[in-house]
Design an enzyme around this catalytic site. Structure first.
Site, short mmCIF file in Angstrom:
data_model
loop_
_atom_site.label_atom_id
_atom_site.label_comp_id
_atom_site.label_asym_id
_atom_site.label_seq_id
_atom_site.Cartn_x
_atom_site.Cartn_y
_atom_site.Cartn_z
N ALA A 60 0.82 -1.21 0.00
CA ALA A 60 0.00 0.00 0.00
C ALA A 60 0.85 1.26 0.00
CB ALA A 60 -0.93 0.00 1.21
N GLU A 61 1.86 1.30 0.85
CA GLU A 61 2.72 2.48 0.90
C GLU A 61 3.48 2.65 -0.42
OE1 GLU A 61 5.74 4.91 3.81
OE2 GLU A 61 5.10 2.91 4.42
N SER A 62 3.81 1.55 -1.05
CA SER A 62 4.53 1.61 -2.33
C SER A 62 3.67 2.18 -3.45
CB SER A 62 5.03 0.21 -2.72
OG SER A 62 5.97 -0.24 -1.77
#
Length: 139
Positions: A60-62
């Site tokens: 998700a952060e990526s």
């Protein structure tokens, strides 16, 4: 803005990073939307064989980071600032797909909603990612 960034260029930028190590592949990059896949395998599961929440969060952060990078001017870049996570289900095989959609695009912050789905389209996690937009330091 980095709007000329292609999917191939995104995946090339990810070589040698956590994204490559976990097998993430960017599949869609456009203004306000990024999608990527990640396999469910020995790199991304807990010892009990289910998808590791930390791997899901990394995915998700990526995708949110790629989305903010796409929207930033060449003089700025994005860094993760805050995440809010709800894990809903725990797949054991196949791959997951993350779909990131921008909710807020300010000058100093971007907020993304990321939904992660199993191969059968079952919702795995919902994650809100806040990225801070900072100017690059001039050397």
């Amino acid at each position: 803005m980095n709007k000329n960034l292609t999917i191939d260029q995104c995946n090339e930028l990810c070589k040698g990073t956590l994204m490559e190590h976990l097998g993430m592949k960017i599949t869609v990059v456009e203004e306000g939307r990024v999608e990527a896949t990640m396999p469910i395998d020995k790199r991304t599961v807990q010892p009990v064989g289910i998808l590791h929440g930390g791997a899901t969060i990394a995915l998700a952060e990526s995708v949110a980071g790629v989305g903010s990078y796409y929207l930033c001017t060449p003089e700025a870049h994005a860094v993760g600032m805050q995440l809010s996570v709800n894990h809903i289900s725990s797949p054991r095989k196949g791959e997951v797909k993350a779909v990131a959609v921008i909710l807020h695009q300010g000058k100093k912050s971007h907020i993304w909603q990321v939904e992660v789905f199993a191969a059968d389209n079952k919702l795995v996690s919902v994650i809100t990612v806040t990225n801070m937009i900072i100017k690059k330091k001039v050397s």
